[in-house]
Design a protein around this motif. Structure first.
Motif, PDB file in Angstrom:
ATOM      1  N   THR A 162       0.652  -0.772  -0.314  1.00  0.00           N
ATOM      2  CA  THR A 162       0.315   0.106  -0.039  1.00  0.00           C
ATOM      3  C   THR A 162       0.844   0.670   0.124  1.00  0.00           C
ATOM      4  N   ASP A 163       2.100   1.061   0.415  1.00  0.00           N
ATOM      5  CA  ASP A 163       2.929   2.001   0.519  1.00  0.00           C
ATOM      6  C   ASP A 163       3.387   3.017  -1.027  1.00  0.00           C
ATOM      7  N   ILE A 164       4.030   1.918  -1.410  1.00  0.00           N
ATOM      8  CA  ILE A 164       4.502   2.132  -3.359  1.00  0.00           C
ATOM      9  C   ILE A 164       3.148   2.383  -4.144  1.00  0.00           C
ATOM     10  N   VAL A 165       2.019   2.031  -3.890  1.00  0.00           N
ATOM     11  CA  VAL A 165       0.963   1.560  -4.320  1.00  0.00           C
ATOM     12  C   VAL A 165       0.055   3.413  -3.984  1.00  0.00           C
ATOM     13  N   GLN A 166       0.032   3.930  -2.256  1.00  0.00           N
ATOM     14  CA  GLN A 166       0.074   5.206  -2.353  1.00  0.00           C
ATOM     15  C   GLN A 166       1.011   5.792  -3.242  1.00  0.00           C
ATOM     16  N   TRP A 167       2.512   6.200  -2.764  1.00  0.00           N
ATOM     17  CA  TRP A 167       3.288   6.606  -3.564  1.00  0.00           C
ATOM     18  C   TRP A 167       2.668   6.633  -5.195  1.00  0.00           C
ATOM     19  N   ILE A 168       3.064   6.554  -5.439  1.00  0.00           N
ATOM     20  CA  ILE A 168       2.194   5.856  -7.041  1.00  0.00           C
ATOM     21  C   ILE A 168       1.008   7.245  -6.875  1.00  0.00           C
ATOM     22  N   ALA A 169       0.271   7.338  -6.404  1.00  0.00           N
ATOM     23  CA  ALA A 169      -0.852   7.787  -6.798  1.00  0.00           C
ATOM     24  C   ALA A 169      -0.530   8.832  -6.404  1.00  0.00           C
ATOM     25  N   ILE A 170       0.268   9.284  -5.071  1.00  0.00           N
ATOM     26  CA  ILE A 170       0.181  10.220  -4.956  1.00  0.00           C
ATOM     27  C   ILE A 170       0.736  11.416  -5.871  1.00  0.00           C
ATOM     28  N   THR A 171       1.715  10.664  -6.655  1.00  0.00           N
ATOM     29  CA  THR A 171       2.881  11.408  -7.332  1.00  0.00           C
ATOM     30  C   THR A 171       1.944  12.133  -8.865  1.00  0.00           C
ATOM     31  N   TRP A 172       1.026  10.254  -9.481  1.00  0.00           N
ATOM     32  CA  TRP A 172       0.258  11.279 -10.466  1.00  0.00           C
ATOM     33  C   TRP A 172      -0.701  12.204 -10.049  1.00  0.00           C
ATOM     34  N   SER A 173      -1.462  12.174  -9.087  1.00  0.00           N
ATOM     35  CA  SER A 173      -1.802  13.379  -8.360  1.00  0.00           C
ATOM     36  C   SER A 173      -1.491  14.682  -8.379  1.00  0.00           C
ATOM     37  N   THR A 174      -0.639  14.837  -7.705  1.00  0.00           N
ATOM     38  CA  THR A 174       0.235  15.545  -7.804  1.00  0.00           C
ATOM     39  C   THR A 174       0.426  16.549  -8.841  1.00  0.00           C
ATOM     40  N   PHE A 175       0.626  16.160 -10.410  1.00  0.00           N
ATOM     41  CA  PHE A 175       1.009  16.402 -11.530  1.00  0.00           C
ATOM     42  C   PHE A 175      -0.479  16.656 -12.041  1.00  0.00           C
ATOM     43  N   ILE A 176      -1.097  15.976 -12.227  1.00  0.00           N
ATOM     44  CA  ILE A 176      -2.354  15.947 -12.054  1.00  0.00           C
ATOM     45  C   ILE A 176      -3.451  17.701 -11.645  1.00  0.00           C
ATOM     46  N   SER A 177      -3.134  17.368 -10.336  1.00  0.00           N
ATOM     47  CA  SER A 177      -3.201  18.346  -9.669  1.00  0.00           C
ATOM     48  C   SER A 177      -2.813  20.104 -10.208  1.00  0.00           C
ATOM     49  N   ALA A 178      -1.691  19.793 -10.497  1.00  0.00           N
ATOM     50  CA  ALA A 178      -0.686  20.539 -11.137  1.00  0.00           C
ATOM     51  C   ALA A 178      -0.933  21.745 -11.803  1.00  0.00           C
ATOM     52  N   SER A 179      -1.177  20.147 -13.064  1.00  0.00           N
ATOM     53  CA  SER A 179      -1.752  21.048 -14.472  1.00  0.00           C
ATOM     54  C   SER A 179      -3.609  21.942 -13.985  1.00  0.00           C
ATOM     55  N   VAL A 180      -4.530  20.717 -13.338  1.00  0.00           N
ATOM     56  CA  VAL A 180      -5.835  22.262 -13.048  1.00  0.00           C
ATOM     57  C   VAL A 180      -5.275  23.709 -12.381  1.00  0.00           C
ATOM     58  N   ILE A 181      -4.672  22.872 -11.585  1.00  0.00           N
ATOM     59  CA  ILE A 181      -4.496  24.429 -10.561  1.00  0.00           C
ATOM     60  C   ILE A 181      -3.579  25.177 -11.183  1.00  0.00           C
TER      61      ILE A 181
END
Length: 179
Positions: free
Chosen positions: A45-64
């Protein structure tokens, strides 16, 4: 007068600072969201969570970044023209822009969002014509949105805001001639 080389370097700093500021805001929002959802302590879950945080960071940054490009451009341009290098200006401008963008979301019609009465459901659906009661004060989550804006403003200030207006050349007056 304007120093063209310093202006070009400052424009590069502005682009880099804005990009890093949006990534920092996206990371703040993603990190907080996924850390709240963390219930298991296994490595998977830590690896999956890290991947989810990374991708959602870039998607959030794009939208923001897309939403805040124009108001941030005005704030950055104003700071450059006025030669304002204050951390207070840049941090508060980031927070105000974030609050305004967050507040605009509450003005959208209720039909755009989903509402459900099922227990444990995240998505909710409201039928057209369903009236939502008016709320007073700030929209829920405003402090988080403002905090993301403050972080973005601070990161921008670190990269480019400290040098605002550095490309202006000030004419120095020659010293008076001695007799």
């Amino acid at each position: 007068m304007i120093d063209g080389t310093k202006l070009f370097i400052q424009l590069l700093r502005i682009a880099l600072g804005f990009s890093l500021a949006m990534i920092a805001a996206g990371l703040f929002l993603s990190w907080g969201f996924f850390r709240v959802l963390n219930n298991a302590d296994s490595i998977d879950t830590d690896i999956v969570q890290w991947i989810a945080i990374t991708w959602s960071t870039f998607i959030s940054a794009s939208v923001i970044g897309a939403l805040s490009l124009i108001p941030s451009g005005f704030a950055i341009g104003f700071a450059e023209l006025m030669k304002w290098r204050s951390v207070i200006y840049h941090v508060s401008a980031g927070g105000i822009i974030a609050l305004i963008l967050w507040g605009i979301g509450s003005a959208l019609p209720a039909d755009l969002f989903y509402e459900s009465t099922e227990a444990g459901s995240i998505l909710t659906y409201s039928a057209p014509g369903t009236q939502t009661p008016p709320t007073e004060g700030l929209r829920p989550g405003s402090t988080i949105a403002a905090s993301a804006g403050f972080i973005a403003g601070f990161i921008y200030w670190l990269v480019a805001g400290k040098a605002s207006g550095c490309w202006w050349i000030t004419k120095s007056t020659p010293p008076p001639a001695s007799r």
